[in-house]
Scaffold this motif. Structure first.
Motif, short mmCIF file in Angstrom:
data_model
loop_
_atom_site.label_atom_id
_atom_site.label_comp_id
_atom_site.label_asym_id
_atom_site.label_seq_id
_atom_site.Cartn_x
_atom_site.Cartn_y
_atom_site.Cartn_z
N ALA A 140 -4.17 -1.52 3.80
CA ALA A 140 -3.87 -0.71 4.38
C ALA A 140 -4.52 -0.79 6.54
O ALA A 140 -4.58 0.18 7.30
N ARG B 89 1.23 4.13 -3.21
CA ARG B 89 0.71 5.63 -2.62
C ARG B 89 0.95 6.19 -3.99
O ARG B 89 -0.02 7.09 -4.70
N PRO B 90 2.28 5.75 -4.77
CA PRO B 90 2.41 7.55 -5.88
C PRO B 90 1.56 6.91 -7.10
O PRO B 90 1.60 7.47 -8.04
N ALA C 196 -5.90 -2.84 -2.18
CA ALA C 196 -4.77 -1.30 -0.85
C ALA C 196 -5.32 -1.05 -0.12
O ALA C 196 -4.45 -0.66 1.08
N HIS C 197 -6.31 -0.51 -0.34
CA HIS C 197 -7.32 -0.16 0.79
C HIS C 197 -7.36 -1.00 2.18
O HIS C 197 -7.36 -0.38 3.21
N ALA D 73 0.34 -1.36 -0.29
CA ALA D 73 -0.10 -0.21 -0.10
C ALA D 73 0.46 1.21 -0.22
O ALA D 73 0.58 2.35 -0.85
N ASP D 74 1.95 1.34 0.74
CA ASP D 74 2.48 2.14 0.79
C ASP D 74 3.92 2.68 0.04
O ASP D 74 3.50 4.14 -1.02
N GLU E 144 -1.57 5.85 -7.04
CA GLU E 144 -3.23 5.66 -6.91
C GLU E 144 -3.66 6.23 -8.23
O GLU E 144 -4.89 5.76 -8.10
N ILE F 257 -7.59 -1.08 -6.15
CA ILE F 257 -7.55 -0.43 -5.24
C ILE F 257 -7.73 -1.01 -4.20
O ILE F 257 -7.99 -0.57 -2.71
#
Length: 167
Positions: free
Chosen positions: A163, A131-132, A159-160, A127-128, A134, A156
């Motif tokens: 997170a 982020r760039p 990833a969420h 997830a980190d 997303e 997505i």
């Protein structure tokens, strides 16, 4: 030892594959550049064999050449393109994290299967690291191809979910 310069386009495909694979040993770091050039060869069998050999290079060698390999996709025969993308996928999550920005152009290809695989590759990131990218994946929600849209939604959502599970 056979060198890349000795390859002849009239050799049978099986012999070409064997020769190219023998050149793709992990200790032969500069082979990646020669293989990348062969991706655009006029003989599709040579291009395919080069893509297979690229996928067998060490991760560090392939990472170092990932940008050139990805940028060559526009010139690669469509029947070989998927195999080239799979060579990049062979880097795994850690390797993808190292070349993440170089994968973004895959999202712009006219070939929907390449766009989908680009989204999947970005989805391999944690997830980190994702982020760039997303916002670029979110734009794929409007893609013309349903499979690309569904893949983007899944990336997505995962990833969420990941997170929130670690928050």
């Amino acid at each position: 030892m056979t060198t890349i310069n000795e390859l002849d386009a009239v050799r049978p495909a099986a012999e070409l594959c064997a020769t190219l694979e023998s050149l793709a040993q992990p200790q032969v770091e500069d082979t990646a550049e020669a293989l990348t050039k062969l991706l655009t060869h006029t003989d599709v069998d040579v291009s395919f064999a080069a893509a297979v050999a690229l996928s067998r290079l060490s991760s560090s060698t392939l990472q170092a050449h990932a940008g050139v390999v990805i940028s060559s996709l526009a010139l690669v025969d469509p029947s070989v393109r998927w195999r080239v993308v799979e060579a990049i996928a062979s880097l795994g999550a850690d390797g993808i994290g190292q070349v993440g920005a170089k994968i973004v152009p895959l999202l712009e290809y006219s070939d929907a299967s390449v766009r989908r695989r680009g989204v999947e590759l970005i989805g391999m990131l944690d997830a980190d690291a994702l982020r760039p990218y997303e916002a670029k994946v979110l734009r794929m929600f409007d893609d013309a191809d349903e499979d690309v849209r569904l893949c983007a939604i899944e990336v997505i959502a995962n990833a969420h979910a990941h997170a929130h599970a670690h928050a």
